[in-house]
Design an enzyme around this catalytic site. Structure first.
Site, PDB file in Angstrom:
ATOM      1  N   HIS A 151       0.831  -1.195   0.000  1.00 57.69           N
ATOM      2  CA  HIS A 151       0.000   0.000   0.000  1.00 57.69           C
ATOM      3  C   HIS A 151       0.872   1.254   0.000  1.00 57.69           C
ATOM      4  CE1 HIS A 151      -2.810   2.829   2.277  1.00 57.69           C
ATOM      5  NE2 HIS A 151      -3.477   2.538   1.185  1.00 57.69           N
ATOM      6  N   HIS A 169      -0.773  10.427  -2.155  1.00 59.64           N
ATOM      7  CA  HIS A 169      -2.052   9.955  -1.633  1.00 59.64           C
ATOM      8  C   HIS A 169      -3.163  10.952  -1.918  1.00 59.64           C
ATOM      9  CE1 HIS A 169      -5.160   8.426   0.895  1.00 59.64           C
ATOM     10  NE2 HIS A 169      -4.974   9.292   1.852  1.00 59.64           N
TER      11      HIS A 169
END
Length: 336
Positions: free
Chosen positions: A10, A52
């Site tokens: 991730h 992100h």
């Protein structure tokens, strides 16, 4: 379950290095991750960068750079006012001067000790890294805030398709495209992008593209997990869904297989995010001593999610998820 779940790093090995940094991506490869997940946003001049969020004050040193002080602003993004510095207000040449830093320094001091060691990357940089990895490593690319970027003249679907085509990844079997917005998934497919198409669903709220279209009448993410909606997702060309793990595991640690079973019955793969070892991110029942930053009984939580039959898990510490997976299904590895 006939195969063990895919373990997807991730934002790289973001439990150990600042997320989306070259060091995080390279470490994820070294730790054995089956695939890597970057988040994709755009610069002012249409370069795809890996962050992100498009607001970057928490993950770079932009707030300390006097030459960019006048770029600080507040924007309305997906119904929320966000203040800071945004990728779409800087060119790639400007973004490339920034150094990256740990987003959660109080929870991850080891990662924070690497602040300033790397710079922002482009999607093209990660594609080259994967091509040179020395083994087969997949890409699970998340397109972020597509409706918002489209509204300011930065069509992410076009940029993604052009970038993948240029790099020879347009129809690569290692490729998965995911988003919280189905509109952009359809658009990249229409532009010739192959690979798997995965729809991300939060536990609460509704997709930004649907809210833009239908306002308060937009279907919620929860309503899209009903059997008829799952069948519609499959019919629309989705290969899978990706769920917030709180959809599957409660605060008391109990898990719920209904959605996984229903999605599989509809012909969809199921992924879940994000597996993290620290107490701060575990269900209450799995937390241990030592404070929010200490590791709790992550193995029990990881195992309980994998035992639901999910097809893939996103993990900040990929080697921990791999160890749990391999103990659960010895001799049956992940697949890309």
């Amino acid at each position: 379950m006939t195969t063990a779940p895919l373990v997807i790093a991730h934002r790289g090995a973001s439990g150990y290095r600042p997320e989306h940094s070259e060091a995080a991506y390279r470490l994820a490869v070294e730790l054995g991750a089956d695939a890597i997940e970057p988040d994709i946003v755009a610069s002012r001049d249409g370069v795809l960068v890996l962050r992100h969020e498009n607001e970057i004050s928490g993950t770079t040193d932009v707030a300390t750079r006097p030459e960019f002080a006048d770029r600080r602003t507040t924007k309305r993004i997906e119904g929320a006012d966000v203040e800071g510095w945004f990728t779409e207000d800087l060119t790639w040449a400007e973004l490339a001067t920034l150094t990256v830093r740990e987003r959660l320094p109080e929870l991850r001091p080891l990662s924070a000790s690497h602040d300033g060691e790397g710079r922002m990357l482009r999607l093209s940089d990660l594609l080259r890294l994967l091509d040179d990895a020395g083994r087969r490593v997949g890409l699970v690319a998340e397109i972020k805030h597509a409706t918002y970027f489209d509204s300011i003249g930065l069509p992410l679907d076009q940029f993604v398709a052009d970038e993948l085509r240029s790099a020879g990844w347009i129809d690569d079997e290692r490729l998965t495209i995911e988003s919280f917005e189905q509109t952009v998934l359809d658009r990249v497919r229409d532009r010739g992008v192959g690979g798997r198409s995965v729809y991300l669903l939060e536990k609460r709220g509704a997709a930004a593209d649907l809210v833009a279209r239908f306002g308060s009448a937009a279907p919620t993410y929860t309503s899209q997990l009903e059997e008829s909606s799952l069948a519609a997702l499959a019919a629309a060309g989705r290969h899978g869904i990706s769920l917030d793990k709180s959809t599957l595991v409660g605060p008391d640690g109990t898990t719920e297989a209904r959605v996984v079973d229903a999605a599989h019955a509809a012909g969809l793969e199921v992924f879940t995010w994000t597996l993290r070892a620290e107490n701060a991110f575990l269900a209450r029942a799995h937390r241990g001593p030592g404070g929010r930053e200490a590791r709790g009984d992550f193995a029990t939580e990881f195992r309980s999610l994998m035992e639901l039959g999910v097809d893939g898990v996103f993990a900040d510490q990929p080697e921990l998820a791999i160890a749990v997976r391999d103990a659960l299904r010895p001799g049956v590895g992940g697949r890309v």
